[in-house]
Design a protein around this motif. Structure first.
Motif, PDB file in Angstrom:
ATOM      1  N   SER A 131      -0.963  -2.656   7.871  1.00 54.21           N
ATOM      2  CA  SER A 131       0.027  -2.274   6.839  1.00 54.21           C
ATOM      3  C   SER A 131       0.429  -1.059   6.524  1.00 54.21           C
ATOM      4  N   ASP A 132       1.755  -0.487   6.078  1.00 52.67           N
ATOM      5  CA  ASP A 132       2.129   0.791   5.809  1.00 52.67           C
ATOM      6  C   ASP A 132       2.822   0.570   4.488  1.00 52.67           C
ATOM      7  N   THR A 133       2.384   0.835   3.396  1.00 55.66           N
ATOM      8  CA  THR A 133       3.010   0.586   2.162  1.00 55.66           C
ATOM      9  C   THR A 133       3.239   1.794   1.210  1.00 55.66           C
ATOM     10  N   ILE A 134       4.382   1.933   0.703  1.00 56.95           N
ATOM     11  CA  ILE A 134       4.803   3.029  -0.276  1.00 56.95           C
ATOM     12  C   ILE A 134       4.328   2.530  -1.686  1.00 56.95           C
ATOM     13  N   ILE A 135       3.426   3.159  -2.405  1.00 53.68           N
ATOM     14  CA  ILE A 135       3.220   2.866  -3.970  1.00 53.68           C
ATOM     15  C   ILE A 135       3.830   3.734  -4.867  1.00 53.68           C
ATOM     16  N   PHE A 169      -4.824   7.004   2.372  1.00 52.94           N
ATOM     17  CA  PHE A 169      -4.085   7.396   1.125  1.00 52.94           C
ATOM     18  C   PHE A 169      -3.338   8.591   1.414  1.00 52.94           C
ATOM     19  N   GLU A 170      -1.990   8.763   1.346  1.00 51.22           N
ATOM     20  CA  GLU A 170      -1.259  10.113   1.626  1.00 51.22           C
ATOM     21  C   GLU A 170      -0.037  10.178   0.585  1.00 51.22           C
ATOM     22  N   SER A 171       0.150  11.273   0.275  1.00 45.95           N
ATOM     23  CA  SER A 171       1.151  11.852  -0.637  1.00 45.95           C
ATOM     24  C   SER A 171       2.492  11.468   0.227  1.00 45.95           C
ATOM     25  N   ALA A 172       3.363  10.890  -0.449  1.00 44.53           N
ATOM     26  CA  ALA A 172       4.544  10.524   0.210  1.00 44.53           C
ATOM     27  C   ALA A 172       5.863  11.114  -0.392  1.00 44.53           C
ATOM     28  N   GLY A 173       5.453  12.000  -1.437  1.00 47.95           N
ATOM     29  CA  GLY A 173       6.610  12.799  -2.094  1.00 47.95           C
ATOM     30  C   GLY A 173       6.367  12.588  -3.614  1.00 47.95           C
ATOM     31  N   ILE A 174       7.481  13.019  -4.359  1.00 43.50           N
ATOM     32  CA  ILE A 174       7.173  13.151  -5.863  1.00 43.50           C
ATOM     33  C   ILE A 174       6.554  11.799  -6.414  1.00 43.50           C
ATOM     34  N   ASN A 175       5.430  11.479  -7.108  1.00 45.44           N
ATOM     35  CA  ASN A 175       5.056  10.357  -7.626  1.00 45.44           C
ATOM     36  C   ASN A 175       4.992   9.039  -6.725  1.00 45.44           C
ATOM     37  N   GLN A 176       4.803   9.345  -5.458  1.00 45.72           N
ATOM     38  CA  GLN A 176       4.592   8.165  -4.395  1.00 45.72           C
ATOM     39  C   GLN A 176       3.468   8.346  -3.652  1.00 45.72           C
ATOM     40  N   THR A 177       2.756   7.110  -3.350  1.00 45.66           N
ATOM     41  CA  THR A 177       1.664   7.145  -2.510  1.00 45.66           C
ATOM     42  C   THR A 177       1.717   6.263  -1.299  1.00 45.66           C
ATOM     43  N   ARG A 178       1.563   6.733  -0.268  1.00 50.43           N
ATOM     44  CA  ARG A 178       1.497   6.206   0.862  1.00 50.43           C
ATOM     45  C   ARG A 178       0.188   5.412   1.386  1.00 50.43           C
ATOM     46  N   HIS A 179       0.116   4.182   1.379  1.00 43.11           N
ATOM     47  CA  HIS A 179      -1.253   3.356   1.729  1.00 43.11           C
ATOM     48  C   HIS A 179      -1.108   2.715   2.980  1.00 43.11           C
ATOM     49  N   LYS A 180      -1.792   3.251   3.954  1.00 36.93           N
ATOM     50  CA  LYS A 180      -2.034   2.598   5.448  1.00 36.93           C
ATOM     51  C   LYS A 180      -3.191   1.920   5.542  1.00 36.93           C
ATOM     52  N   ILE A 181      -3.228   0.572   6.087  1.00 33.99           N
ATOM     53  CA  ILE A 181      -4.535   0.085   6.470  1.00 33.99           C
ATOM     54  C   ILE A 181      -4.457  -0.260   7.892  1.00 33.99           C
TER      55      ILE A 181
END
Length: 224
Positions: free
Chosen positions: A205-209, A165-177
């Motif tokens: 997977s590489d998804t922005i939550i 899990f990585e921070s991808a900006g304001i109120n966004q989380t990047r989830h890599k599997i």
């Protein structure tokens, strides 16, 4: 009166026979010494270099098979929303991220089966290395006879998942599997062999939550 003296017969001197010089024996000893030297050179200098080059070629070949089969399975069967479940509170904040372990393991098992089929059908999988390649000289890379390096699977294929899990900006989380695949292969050359661990990491997977990084994640890193 006449006197006669009888001459003594001369006794022939014994002359030892000259033995022929043992050229054949010396030649045989020299051949034995030369063969031992060649075997020593092959075992100590040439084979380790062949194994080293074969290891690089083998890892590339096996990694290619694992990547191809993994991409095929996940591109046809993986759906992020079916595998990953995101729980939110009344305000829309992410409270928990959990994965479906059964589905994850099912996909990983398919990868294992497909890779095993490919590797078993490739029992005669081998790479040919020109003898000049081990000289580390570009001018001689393609010269000389080719040495065959065979590849055999000697260990089971093990898989595991890794989530990041990585921070991808304001109120966004990047989830890599990622899917980690590991197996043991054996490279075989004349008079010698070596077992090598092959490890591959395949992005699944590489998804922005939308939402902050969750405090809780369940069943994200699992083994099969």
């Amino acid at each position: 009166m006449k006197y006669y003296t009888q001459r003594q017969k001369s006794i022939p001197k014994f002359k030892p026979k000259k033995r022929p010089f043992p050229f054949k024996l010396i030649l045989l000893i020299m051949l034995i010494i030369l063969m031992n030297f060649i075997l020593y050179l092959i075992n100590k200098r040439i084979l380790p270099m062949v194994l080293s080059v074969g290891e690089i070629e083998m890892k590339a070949e096996v990694s290619k098979i694992i990547n191809e089969e993994s991409v095929k399975v996940y591109s046809e069967n993986f759906n992020y929303d079916d595998i990953i479940h995101i729980d939110k509170d009344l305000e829309g904040n992410i409270t928990m991220v959990r994965s479906d372990t059964v589905k994850q393991n099912s996909l990983a098992s398919q990868v294992v089966l497909k890779c095993n089929e490919r590797l078993k059908s490739s029992d005669d999988l081998s790479v040919k290395i020109p003898f000049g390649y081990i000289t580390n000289n570009v001018l001689f890379y393609n010269l000389g006879p080719k040495i065959t390096v065979k590849i055999q699977q000697v260990g089971a294929i093990n898989t595991s998942y890794e989530s990041v899990f990585e921070s991808a900006g304001i109120n966004q989380t990047r989830h890599k599997i990622y899917l980690d695949v590991k197996t043991t292969m054996r490279i075989v050359v004349p008079f010698k062999s070596k077992d090598i661990d092959v490890t591959c990491q395949i992005p699944v997977s590489d998804t922005i939550i939308v939402g902050k990084i969750p405090d809780t994640a369940i069943n994200m890193n699992s083994n099969n």
